[in-house]
Design an enzyme around this catalytic site. Structure first.
Site, PDB file in Angstrom:
ATOM      1  N   ARG A  60       0.852  -1.198   0.000  1.00  0.00           N
ATOM      2  CA  ARG A  60       0.000   0.000   0.000  1.00  0.00           C
ATOM      3  C   ARG A  60       0.887   1.248   0.000  1.00  0.00           C
ATOM      4  O   ARG A  60       0.621   2.212  -0.718  1.00  0.00           O
ATOM      5  CB  ARG A  60      -0.926  -0.004   1.229  1.00  0.00           C
ATOM      6  CG  ARG A  60      -2.122  -0.927   1.078  1.00  0.00           C
ATOM      7  CD  ARG A  60      -3.117  -0.730   2.207  1.00  0.00           C
ATOM      8  NE  ARG A  60      -2.645  -1.270   3.477  1.00  0.00           N
ATOM      9  CZ  ARG A  60      -2.961  -2.474   3.953  1.00  0.00           C
ATOM     10  NH1 ARG A  60      -3.769  -3.259   3.271  1.00  0.00           N
ATOM     11  NH2 ARG A  60      -2.500  -2.890   5.109  1.00  0.00           N
ATOM     12  N   PHE A  92     -11.392  -5.781  -5.850  1.00  0.00           N
ATOM     13  CA  PHE A  92     -11.376  -6.583  -4.614  1.00  0.00           C
ATOM     14  C   PHE A  92     -10.948  -5.645  -3.474  1.00  0.00           C
ATOM     15  O   PHE A  92     -10.019  -5.931  -2.719  1.00  0.00           O
ATOM     16  CB  PHE A  92     -10.414  -7.779  -4.738  1.00  0.00           C
ATOM     17  CG  PHE A  92     -10.664  -8.665  -5.924  1.00  0.00           C
ATOM     18  CD1 PHE A  92     -11.670  -9.619  -5.881  1.00  0.00           C
ATOM     19  CD2 PHE A  92      -9.914  -8.547  -7.086  1.00  0.00           C
ATOM     20  CE1 PHE A  92     -11.913 -10.445  -6.979  1.00  0.00           C
ATOM     21  CE2 PHE A  92     -10.149  -9.363  -8.181  1.00  0.00           C
ATOM     22  CZ  PHE A  92     -11.150 -10.320  -8.130  1.00  0.00           C
ATOM     23  N   ASP A 146     -16.002  -4.057  -5.144  1.00  0.00           N
ATOM     24  CA  ASP A 146     -16.033  -5.268  -4.311  1.00  0.00           C
ATOM     25  C   ASP A 146     -17.454  -5.823  -4.364  1.00  0.00           C
ATOM     26  O   ASP A 146     -18.413  -5.084  -4.602  1.00  0.00           O
ATOM     27  CB  ASP A 146     -15.642  -4.938  -2.868  1.00  0.00           C
ATOM     28  CG  ASP A 146     -15.166  -6.167  -2.099  1.00  0.00           C
ATOM     29  OD1 ASP A 146     -13.946  -6.309  -1.887  1.00  0.00           O
ATOM     30  OD2 ASP A 146     -16.024  -6.995  -1.706  1.00  0.00           O
ATOM     31  N   SER A 147     -17.592  -7.140  -4.122  1.00  0.00           N
ATOM     32  CA  SER A 147     -18.921  -7.745  -4.163  1.00  0.00           C
ATOM     33  C   SER A 147     -19.620  -7.682  -2.810  1.00  0.00           C
ATOM     34  O   SER A 147     -20.786  -8.025  -2.695  1.00  0.00           O
ATOM     35  CB  SER A 147     -18.820  -9.195  -4.643  1.00  0.00           C
ATOM     36  OG  SER A 147     -17.916  -9.888  -3.823  1.00  0.00           O
ATOM     37  N   ASP A 206      -6.272  -7.468  -6.291  1.00  0.00           N
ATOM     38  CA  ASP A 206      -5.873  -8.189  -5.066  1.00  0.00           C
ATOM     39  C   ASP A 206      -6.968  -9.193  -4.705  1.00  0.00           C
ATOM     40  O   ASP A 206      -7.674  -9.021  -3.713  1.00  0.00           O
ATOM     41  CB  ASP A 206      -5.633  -7.189  -3.932  1.00  0.00           C
ATOM     42  CG  ASP A 206      -5.140  -7.862  -2.663  1.00  0.00           C
ATOM     43  OD1 ASP A 206      -4.567  -8.960  -2.771  1.00  0.00           O
ATOM     44  OD2 ASP A 206      -5.334  -7.306  -1.572  1.00  0.00           O
ATOM     45  N   CYS A 262      -2.400 -14.331  -3.313  1.00  0.00           N
ATOM     46  CA  CYS A 262      -2.110 -14.691  -1.917  1.00  0.00           C
ATOM     47  C   CYS A 262      -2.258 -16.195  -1.716  1.00  0.00           C
ATOM     48  O   CYS A 262      -2.365 -16.670  -0.594  1.00  0.00           O
ATOM     49  CB  CYS A 262      -3.000 -13.916  -0.955  1.00  0.00           C
ATOM     50  SG  CYS A 262      -4.746 -14.256  -1.178  1.00  0.00           S
TER      51      CYS A 262
HETATM   52  N1  SAH Z   1      -7.240  -5.463  -1.197  1.00  0.00           N
HETATM   53  C1  SAH Z   1      -7.858  -5.627   0.106  1.00  0.00           C
HETATM   54  C2  SAH Z   1      -8.084  -7.075   0.472  1.00  0.00           C
HETATM   55  C3  SAH Z   1      -8.873  -7.889  -0.508  1.00  0.00           C
HETATM   56  S1  SAH Z   1      -9.690  -9.231   0.221  1.00  0.00           S
HETATM   57  C4  SAH Z   1      -7.061  -4.887   1.148  1.00  0.00           C
HETATM   58  O1  SAH Z   1      -5.877  -4.520   0.906  1.00  0.00           O
HETATM   59  O2  SAH Z   1      -7.562  -4.650   2.240  1.00  0.00           O
HETATM   60  C5  SAH Z   1     -10.661  -9.834  -1.057  1.00  0.00           C
HETATM   61  C6  SAH Z   1     -11.947  -9.061  -1.303  1.00  0.00           C
HETATM   62  O3  SAH Z   1     -12.474  -9.568  -2.524  1.00  0.00           O
HETATM   63  C7  SAH Z   1     -13.050  -9.219  -0.283  1.00  0.00           C
HETATM   64  O4  SAH Z   1     -13.445  -7.961   0.169  1.00  0.00           O
HETATM   65  C8  SAH Z   1     -14.213  -9.889  -1.025  1.00  0.00           C
HETATM   66  O5  SAH Z   1     -15.486  -9.363  -0.667  1.00  0.00           O
HETATM   67  C9  SAH Z   1     -13.901  -9.545  -2.451  1.00  0.00           C
HETATM   68  N2  SAH Z   1     -14.359 -10.461  -3.503  1.00  0.00           N
HETATM   69  C10 SAH Z   1     -14.196 -11.812  -3.575  1.00  0.00           C
HETATM   70  N3  SAH Z   1     -14.631 -12.286  -4.754  1.00  0.00           N
HETATM   71  C11 SAH Z   1     -15.085 -11.221  -5.458  1.00  0.00           C
HETATM   72  C12 SAH Z   1     -15.632 -11.039  -6.768  1.00  0.00           C
HETATM   73  N4  SAH Z   1     -15.800 -12.081  -7.593  1.00  0.00           N
HETATM   74  N5  SAH Z   1     -15.971  -9.799  -7.155  1.00  0.00           N
HETATM   75  C13 SAH Z   1     -15.786  -8.737  -6.329  1.00  0.00           C
HETATM   76  N6  SAH Z   1     -15.262  -8.834  -5.103  1.00  0.00           N
HETATM   77  C14 SAH Z   1     -14.904 -10.052  -4.668  1.00  0.00           C
END
Ligand code: SAH
Length: 398
Positions: A211, A227, A249-250, A299, A339
């Site tokens: 970040r 995400f 995000d979903s 991510d 990850c």
């Molecule tokens: N980048 C973030 C962490 C990501 S965690 C950080 O630095 O804090 C992964 C995220 O992906 C979660 O919030 C989850 O809700 C979302 N997610 C998972 N599958 C998804 C999809 N198909 N479309 C959109 N969001 C998704």
């Protein structure tokens, strides 16, 4: 006297290399059945002493090693020493500590099955194996002794505990309950942590350095943060001078917390947006609309849960990376991550490279990223390395 287990012939090799796990198949006999988590002496087939670890009767990882030194006794003082050592490694040069950091990274800090994260005046613990579970009160006591905490909270509500025959568990272990939204400072922004329900122990501490790096490259750019969860990368980008960030995000819940994080930091509302959508669909839609961004963050959550899913996961990574390259302006940057511990850095790089070719983009890798320094990897435990990322830059026009 600790109970004794003997390995099968030739099965001592990994322990001689100080790898901390003994698999069920390596064990020849157990003289007297130990209790779950009880400390056992591990001996080679010939009877040579190899180390001392925690017995786990159900898990395929039957013993997790505490020590390879015969004189090191596993007792209250042992845990205090290990916690103290791990803490000293997280100290800033001026003796202070970061506002939020991973204090204990399990095997890599010599404490298999234990995660400890500090968020301000609270510490969150995860007991992930029978050994750390067995010593939980000594560990809680050690944490409270070594650091001036207001409270210690448990978030062992994770599936891996089932493999150890342990039920998920969470709740207050010591002191005051944490607030529903605990504010911490990271670099140039503040983030609200949900210790009760948030992912992991509440926050993705492992991404803190990435970040920060994004923050340094953010100025004047239009970002797409996919995400986005509670908006970590977006906050770093905006604090670093980004023109605009679109978070996707979903999870409506994660987006609501992200909104709150953006508000609390006082960023002008014209500089950010939130979109509740499936990232795969969203990227496809943007591609059709020919939308372009100066910077994109990918991510995703762990796509590879077991090695049987590797191929499917590889396709998913390729899909989103290809789409992301389509959406980048010439000279744009992509921060792309995996990850999944089962996907190694070499394979990930190859997938990203193939995605660039498919998108017909001329791409340079300008940085390799990993998990932050407070998530170290013991050299004897390569499994500890799980987060990888690449910063890619597009060069051509098409
Ligand atoms: N980048 C973030 C962490 C990501 S965690 C950080 O630095 O804090 C992964 C995220 O992906 C979660 O919030 C989850 O809700 C979302 N997610 C998972 N599958 C998804 C999809 N198909 N479309 C959109 N969001 C998704």
């Amino acid at each position: 006297m600790n109970k004794v287990i003997y390995l099968k012939p030739e099965k001592e090799k990994s322990l001689l290399r100080k790898h901390p796990w003994v698999f069920a198949g390596a064990i020849a006999r157990v003289r007297e059945t130990p209790l779950p988590g009880e400390t056992v002496e591990v001996l080679s087939h010939k009877g040579n002493w190899l180390g001392r670890g925690a017995w786990s009767p159900i898990s395929q990882i039957r013993v997790r090693m505490w020590t390879f030194s015969p004189e090191e006794v596993v007792d209250t003082r042992f845990f205090l020493n290990r916690l103290k050592q791990a803490l000293s490694l997280r100290q800033n040069a001026d003796g202070s500590f970061p506002d939020a950091f991973r204090w204990v990274a399990a095997e890599s800090d010599g404490l298999p099955g234990l995660i400890a994260d500090r968020y301000g005046d609270w510490v969150v613990l995860q007991f992930l194996a029978t050994g750390s579970e067995f010593w939980r009160s000594e560990i809680v006591q050690g944490i409270g002794t070594l650091f001036p905490v207001r409270g210690i909270y448990e978030r062992s509500d994770v599936d891996v505990r089932k493999k150890e025959g342990l039920a998920p568990q969470s709740g207050l272990l010591y002191g005051e309950a944490p607030p529903m939204n605990l504010w911490i400072r990271e670099g140039g922004f503040r983030a609200g942590i949900d210790i009760y329900q948030g992912h992991k122990t509440g926050y993705y501490l492992d991404q803190s350095e990435n970040r920060a790096r994004l923050g340094h490259m953010a100025t004047g750019k239009n970002w797409l943060n996919t995400f986005s969860y509670t908006g970590g990368f977006s906050l770093a980008a905006l604090a670093g001078g980004a023109k605009h960030v679109l978070n996707v995000d979903s999870s409506a819940h994660a987006l609501a917390r992200s909104e709150e994080n953006h508000r609390q930091n006082g960023f002008d509302t014209s500089r950010y947006d939130h979109l509740e959508a499936d990232v795969f669909k969203c990227l496809r839609g943007f591609h059709t609309e020919e939308r372009l961004f100066d910077g994109i963050v990918l991510d995703p959550p762990k796509f590879v849960e077991s090695k049987f899913h590797l191929e499917k996961a590889a396709r998913a990574y390729k899909d989103i990376n290809r789409l992301a390259f389509h959406l980048l302006r010439p000279g744009g940057v992509l921060f792309t991550f995996s990850c999944s511990g089962l996907m190694d850095a070499g394979l990930f790089q190859k997938i990203v490279a193939d995605s660039a070719l498919d998108a017909q983009r001329d791409v340079q890798f300008i940085h390799r990223m990993g998990q932050a320094a407070d998530h170290p990897v013991r050299s004897t435990f390569p499994e500890g390395f799980y987060l990888k990322g690449l910063i890619c830059r597009t060069c051509n026009e098409n």
